[in-house]
Write a protein that holds these residues in place. Structure first.
Motif, PDB file in Angstrom:
ATOM      1  N   LEU A  55     113.455   4.603  14.223  1.00  0.00           N
ATOM      2  CA  LEU A  55     112.770   3.394  14.665  1.00  0.00           C
ATOM      3  C   LEU A  55     111.649   3.727  15.648  1.00  0.00           C
ATOM      4  CD1 LEU A  55     115.835   1.009  15.114  1.00  0.00           C
ATOM      5  CD2 LEU A  55     114.262   1.175  13.182  1.00  0.00           C
ATOM      6  N   LEU A  56     111.856   4.726  16.498  1.00  0.00           N
ATOM      7  CA  LEU A  56     110.797   5.119  17.429  1.00  0.00           C
ATOM      8  C   LEU A  56     109.593   5.692  16.690  1.00  0.00           C
ATOM      9  CD1 LEU A  56     112.870   6.760  20.313  1.00  0.00           C
ATOM     10  CD2 LEU A  56     111.544   4.647  20.431  1.00  0.00           C
ATOM     11  N   LEU A  57     109.841   6.461  15.637  1.00  0.00           N
ATOM     12  CA  LEU A  57     108.732   6.978  14.826  1.00  0.00           C
ATOM     13  C   LEU A  57     107.983   5.839  14.132  1.00  0.00           C
ATOM     14  CD1 LEU A  57     110.428  10.129  13.240  1.00  0.00           C
ATOM     15  CD2 LEU A  57     108.578  10.117  14.915  1.00  0.00           C
ATOM     16  N   TYR A 177      87.233  12.834  12.249  1.00  0.00           N
ATOM     17  CA  TYR A 177      88.093  13.903  12.768  1.00  0.00           C
ATOM     18  C   TYR A 177      88.896  13.433  13.983  1.00  0.00           C
ATOM     19  CZ  TYR A 177      89.467  18.198  15.131  1.00  0.00           C
ATOM     20  OH  TYR A 177      90.197  19.175  15.771  1.00  0.00           O
ATOM     21  N   LYS A 178      88.235  12.721  14.898  1.00  0.00           N
ATOM     22  CA  LYS A 178      88.930  12.228  16.089  1.00  0.00           C
ATOM     23  C   LYS A 178      90.020  11.219  15.723  1.00  0.00           C
ATOM     24  CE  LYS A 178      85.248  12.914  19.473  1.00  0.00           C
ATOM     25  NZ  LYS A 178      84.331  12.254  20.443  1.00  0.00           N
ATOM     26  N   ALA A 179      89.715  10.346  14.765  1.00  0.00           N
ATOM     27  CA  ALA A 179      90.701   9.345  14.364  1.00  0.00           C
ATOM     28  C   ALA A 179      91.900  10.003  13.677  1.00  0.00           C
ATOM     29  CB  ALA A 179      90.053   8.318  13.433  1.00  0.00           C
ATOM     30  N   PHE A 180      91.617  10.995  12.829  1.00  0.00           N
ATOM     31  CA  PHE A 180      92.716  11.666  12.136  1.00  0.00           C
ATOM     32  C   PHE A 180      93.544  12.505  13.092  1.00  0.00           C
ATOM     33  CE2 PHE A 180      94.481  15.216   9.651  1.00  0.00           C
ATOM     34  CZ  PHE A 180      95.225  14.503   8.724  1.00  0.00           C
ATOM     35  N   SER A 184      97.721  12.891  13.285  1.00  0.00           N
ATOM     36  CA  SER A 184      98.166  14.022  12.471  1.00  0.00           C
ATOM     37  C   SER A 184      99.503  14.577  12.950  1.00  0.00           C
ATOM     38  CB  SER A 184      97.095  15.121  12.485  1.00  0.00           C
ATOM     39  OG  SER A 184      96.838  15.544  13.816  1.00  0.00           O
ATOM     40  N   SER A 185      99.696  14.666  14.276  1.00  0.00           N
ATOM     41  CA  SER A 185     100.954  15.203  14.792  1.00  0.00           C
ATOM     42  C   SER A 185     102.118  14.289  14.462  1.00  0.00           C
ATOM     43  CB  SER A 185     100.845  15.408  16.303  1.00  0.00           C
ATOM     44  OG  SER A 185     100.468  14.204  16.939  1.00  0.00           O
ATOM     45  N   HIS A 186     101.902  12.999  14.583  1.00  0.00           N
ATOM     46  CA  HIS A 186     102.971  12.048  14.247  1.00  0.00           C
ATOM     47  C   HIS A 186     103.299  12.097  12.763  1.00  0.00           C
ATOM     48  CE1 HIS A 186     104.324   7.938  13.001  1.00  0.00           C
ATOM     49  NE2 HIS A 186     105.191   8.162  13.957  1.00  0.00           N
ATOM     50  N   LEU A 187     102.298  12.223  11.922  1.00  0.00           N
ATOM     51  CA  LEU A 187     102.519  12.289  10.479  1.00  0.00           C
ATOM     52  C   LEU A 187     103.312  13.533  10.103  1.00  0.00           C
ATOM     53  CD1 LEU A 187     101.946  10.970   7.749  1.00  0.00           C
ATOM     54  CD2 LEU A 187      99.815  12.262   7.639  1.00  0.00           C
ATOM     55  N   ALA A 188     103.013  14.669  10.749  1.00  0.00           N
ATOM     56  CA  ALA A 188     103.770  15.895  10.487  1.00  0.00           C
ATOM     57  C   ALA A 188     105.232  15.744  10.901  1.00  0.00           C
ATOM     58  CB  ALA A 188     103.120  17.063  11.234  1.00  0.00           C
ATOM     59  N   ILE A 230     106.075  21.471  19.795  1.00  0.00           N
ATOM     60  CA  ILE A 230     104.903  22.278  19.450  1.00  0.00           C
ATOM     61  C   ILE A 230     103.840  21.408  18.789  1.00  0.00           C
ATOM     62  CG2 ILE A 230     104.092  24.263  18.116  1.00  0.00           C
ATOM     63  CD1 ILE A 230     106.923  25.408  18.294  1.00  0.00           C
ATOM     64  N   ILE A 231     104.263  20.527  17.873  1.00  0.00           N
ATOM     65  CA  ILE A 231     103.309  19.686  17.141  1.00  0.00           C
ATOM     66  C   ILE A 231     102.551  18.769  18.091  1.00  0.00           C
ATOM     67  CG2 ILE A 231     103.123  17.811  15.467  1.00  0.00           C
ATOM     68  CD1 ILE A 231     105.462  19.072  13.955  1.00  0.00           C
ATOM     69  N   TYR A 232     103.274  18.107  18.982  1.00  0.00           N
ATOM     70  CA  TYR A 232     102.622  17.153  19.876  1.00  0.00           C
ATOM     71  C   TYR A 232     101.892  17.831  21.029  1.00  0.00           C
ATOM     72  CZ  TYR A 232     105.051  13.343  17.507  1.00  0.00           C
ATOM     73  OH  TYR A 232     105.492  12.440  16.569  1.00  0.00           O
ATOM     74  N   SER A 233     102.370  18.993  21.459  1.00  0.00           N
ATOM     75  CA  SER A 233     101.743  19.655  22.608  1.00  0.00           C
ATOM     76  C   SER A 233     100.411  20.298  22.263  1.00  0.00           C
ATOM     77  CB  SER A 233     102.689  20.723  23.185  1.00  0.00           C
ATOM     78  OG  SER A 233     103.878  20.128  23.666  1.00  0.00           O
ATOM     79  N   LEU A 234     100.240  20.735  21.024  1.00  0.00           N
ATOM     80  CA  LEU A 234      99.014  21.422  20.656  1.00  0.00           C
ATOM     81  C   LEU A 234      97.794  20.508  20.693  1.00  0.00           C
ATOM     82  CD1 LEU A 234     100.144  23.813  17.788  1.00  0.00           C
ATOM     83  CD2 LEU A 234      99.576  24.372  20.141  1.00  0.00           C
TER      84      LEU A 234
END
Length: 262
Positions: A55-57, A177-180, A184-188, A230-234
């Motif tokens: 639900l948080l995602l 690019y900025k919008a994507f 992108s991290s959330h989608l991964a 790692i995904i969100y921190s990068l």
């Protein structure tokens, strides 16, 4: 977004702290002992926190939808009060909804085998311990998985269809690019988490062996919580700069090569 990430991290801390210590103990000692009440409690905590994470995602996908598709209304709609309400409902829905299934499981008889063929107390190993008819529990889990897993996943897919359509209408490449990059991290994270969850709890379990169940469970209990930081921190520039300095410290020649290339 950082408010939702804080709750997502708290959810994964509960998720992994509930499973990892006992899993390490079982692997280290080549087996372990757990009471029936402890086994059911472990299943309840892990499944409730997992449902809250779904639900948080979904809430985070709605947040990205507003930020990209309705940026002028974002501050007025997604205020702090709304964020708190969405997060509280996500936590309550996960822990209260799963409690109904736990009551049904507790009413089963457990007088058969006492061996849990898994590295933690998942649904399928618990049902294998009971000689009772488990069709009611399986039906409840299927309905619960559709409401808490499939429906949020479809909402996320729908939101990203609208997001991508909006991104493709942005005239500049930098704007696209900025919008994507904001989603992108959330989608991964969604792809790695929901993929195994839907396979485990929506497809018939009789078509899979327990070994496959263990591998799939390992993906979302260990791999996803490991990759999410790692995904969100990068996306953070300071963390990227720190990572580059660590790489340069380990491989001193890499920075010079990058400088020459630029």
């Amino acid at each position: 977004m950082y408010f939702f990430l804080c709750n997502l991290s708290s959810c994964e801390i509960i998720f992994t702290a509930n499973i990892m210590p006992n899993m390490i103990y079982v692997m280290w000692s080549d087996g372990g002992i757990i009471s029936l009440g402890g086994c059911i409690t472990q299943f309840y905590v892990y499944s409730s926190s997992g449902s809250a994470e779904c639900l948080l995602l979904t809430v985070m996908a709605f947040d990205r939808y507003l930020a990209i598709c309705n940026p002028l209304r974002y501050s007025s709609v997604m205020n702090f009060k709304t964020c708190c309400h969405l997060v509280v409902w996500a936590w309550l829905s996960g822990f209260i909804g799963m409690f109904i299934i736990i009551i049904t499981i507790s009413n089963l008889q457990f007088c058969g085998s006492d061996v849990v063929d898994h590295f933690f107390c998942d649904l399928e190993p618990i049902l294998h311990l009971s000689p009772s008819d488990t069709s009611l529990v399986e039906m409840e889990v299927l309905v619960y998985a559709m409401v808490m897993g499939l429906l949020p996943f479809l909402l996320i897919i729908l939101s990203y269809v609208v997001i991508f359509c909006t991104i493709f209408r942005i005239p500049s490449n930098i704007g696209r690019y900025k919008a994507f990059s904001t989603c992108s991290s959330h989608l991964a994270s969604v792809c790695t988490y929901f993929g195994t969850i839907l396979i485990l709890y929506l497809l018939p379990s009789r078509q899979r062996s327990l070994e496959i169940n263990k591998i799939l469970s390992l993906c979302y209990t260990v791999l996803t919580p490991l990759l999410n930081p790692i995904i969100y921190s990068l996306r953070n520039q300071e963390i990227r700069a720190c990572l580059e300095s660590v790489i340069y410290f380990i491989f001193p020649g890499s920075n010079k090569q990058c400088t020459k290339t630029q």
